[in-house]
Scaffold this motif. Structure first.
Motif, short mmCIF file in Angstrom:
data_model
loop_
_atom_site.label_atom_id
_atom_site.label_comp_id
_atom_site.label_asym_id
_atom_site.label_seq_id
_atom_site.Cartn_x
_atom_site.Cartn_y
_atom_site.Cartn_z
N THR A 175 -15.77 75.34 46.54
CA THR A 175 -15.11 75.51 45.27
C THR A 175 -14.04 74.44 44.66
O THR A 175 -13.74 73.61 45.66
N HIS A 176 -13.60 74.46 43.50
CA HIS A 176 -12.76 73.32 43.27
C HIS A 176 -11.52 73.74 42.43
O HIS A 176 -11.75 74.96 41.79
N GLU A 177 -10.45 73.07 42.39
CA GLU A 177 -9.34 73.37 41.35
C GLU A 177 -8.99 72.08 40.93
O GLU A 177 -9.03 70.93 41.69
N ALA A 178 -8.57 72.01 39.61
CA ALA A 178 -8.10 70.71 39.02
C ALA A 178 -6.77 70.13 39.66
O ALA A 178 -6.13 71.04 40.09
N ALA A 179 -6.71 68.81 39.92
CA ALA A 179 -5.44 68.36 40.44
C ALA A 179 -5.20 67.07 39.67
O ALA A 179 -6.03 66.00 40.36
N GLY A 180 -4.24 66.81 38.87
CA GLY A 180 -4.24 65.53 38.12
C GLY A 180 -5.38 65.18 37.49
O GLY A 180 -5.88 66.00 36.64
N GLY A 194 -8.32 64.49 39.00
CA GLY A 194 -9.26 64.72 39.58
C GLY A 194 -9.53 66.50 40.02
O GLY A 194 -8.87 67.00 39.47
N TYR A 195 -10.01 66.76 41.18
CA TYR A 195 -10.44 67.98 41.88
C TYR A 195 -10.30 68.05 43.30
O TYR A 195 -10.44 67.12 44.00
N VAL A 196 -9.78 69.06 43.57
CA VAL A 196 -9.48 69.35 45.32
C VAL A 196 -10.26 70.35 45.50
O VAL A 196 -10.51 71.54 45.00
N PHE A 203 -16.72 67.63 56.99
CA PHE A 203 -15.40 67.29 56.80
C PHE A 203 -14.60 68.13 55.97
O PHE A 203 -13.16 68.23 56.11
N ILE A 204 -15.03 68.77 55.13
CA ILE A 204 -14.43 69.72 54.45
C ILE A 204 -13.99 70.82 54.99
O ILE A 204 -12.72 71.20 55.03
N GLY A 236 -10.07 71.34 55.21
CA GLY A 236 -9.79 72.74 54.43
C GLY A 236 -9.72 72.26 53.03
O GLY A 236 -10.44 72.92 52.37
N ARG A 237 -8.76 71.60 52.27
CA ARG A 237 -8.64 71.14 51.01
C ARG A 237 -8.79 69.73 50.82
O ARG A 237 -8.01 69.11 51.71
N CYS A 238 -9.70 69.21 50.14
CA CYS A 238 -9.62 67.81 49.96
C CYS A 238 -10.34 67.26 48.69
O CYS A 238 -11.16 67.90 48.17
N THR A 239 -10.25 65.90 48.62
CA THR A 239 -10.69 65.28 47.48
C THR A 239 -11.91 64.66 48.02
O THR A 239 -11.96 64.23 49.18
#
Length: 122
Positions: free
Chosen positions: A54-59, A61-63, A14-15, A19-22
């Motif tokens: 990997t992740h990045e902060a988004a609000g 949560g993380y993406v 799914f990822i 591509g980019r997802c929560t």
């Protein structure tokens, strides 16, 4: 490359697709009955620990996004697949593709011609 569990591999698919997802977006991709969101979050955390994402902060949560491409993963799994299902014979694998008409004789001949041209250019 660290081996993935079947559930981790499913989440990773799914990822790769998105591509980019929560984790919630991954959860939404499942058909009913969906696994619990915590199950998805646990798989995502395991994938990150294993170095696949990997992740990045988004609000709040993380993406998450992939670090390893699907083709790279497939190439790494191919030797085990061939060993397990085709007696460690790549020719048996190719023969199966030809018999099942997944690859035509013309495609194989073109591949061999391209391969020979590449060797001559070295």
């Amino acid at each position: 490359m660290t081996k993935l569990t079947p559930k981790e591999e499913e989440v990773m698919e799914f990822i790769w697709q998105m591509g980019r997802c929560t984790p919630r977006q991954i959860w939404q991709q499942y058909d009913e009955p969906r696994p619990h969101i915590n199950t998805i979050a646990t798989s995502v955390q395991a994938l990150e620990k294993k170095g696949y994402i990997t992740h990045e902060a988004a609000g709040r949560g993380y993406v998450y996004s992939p670090l390893i491409e699907a083709e790279e993963y497939g190439k790494a799994k191919l030797p085990t697949f061939v060993q397990r299902y085709f007696g460690n014979s790549y020719m048996r694998l190719v023969s199966a593709f030809v018999r099942e008409e997944q690859v035509t004789e013309a495609e194989l001949l073109q591949f061999l011609a391209d391969l020979n041209r590449g060797k001559q250019g070295e």
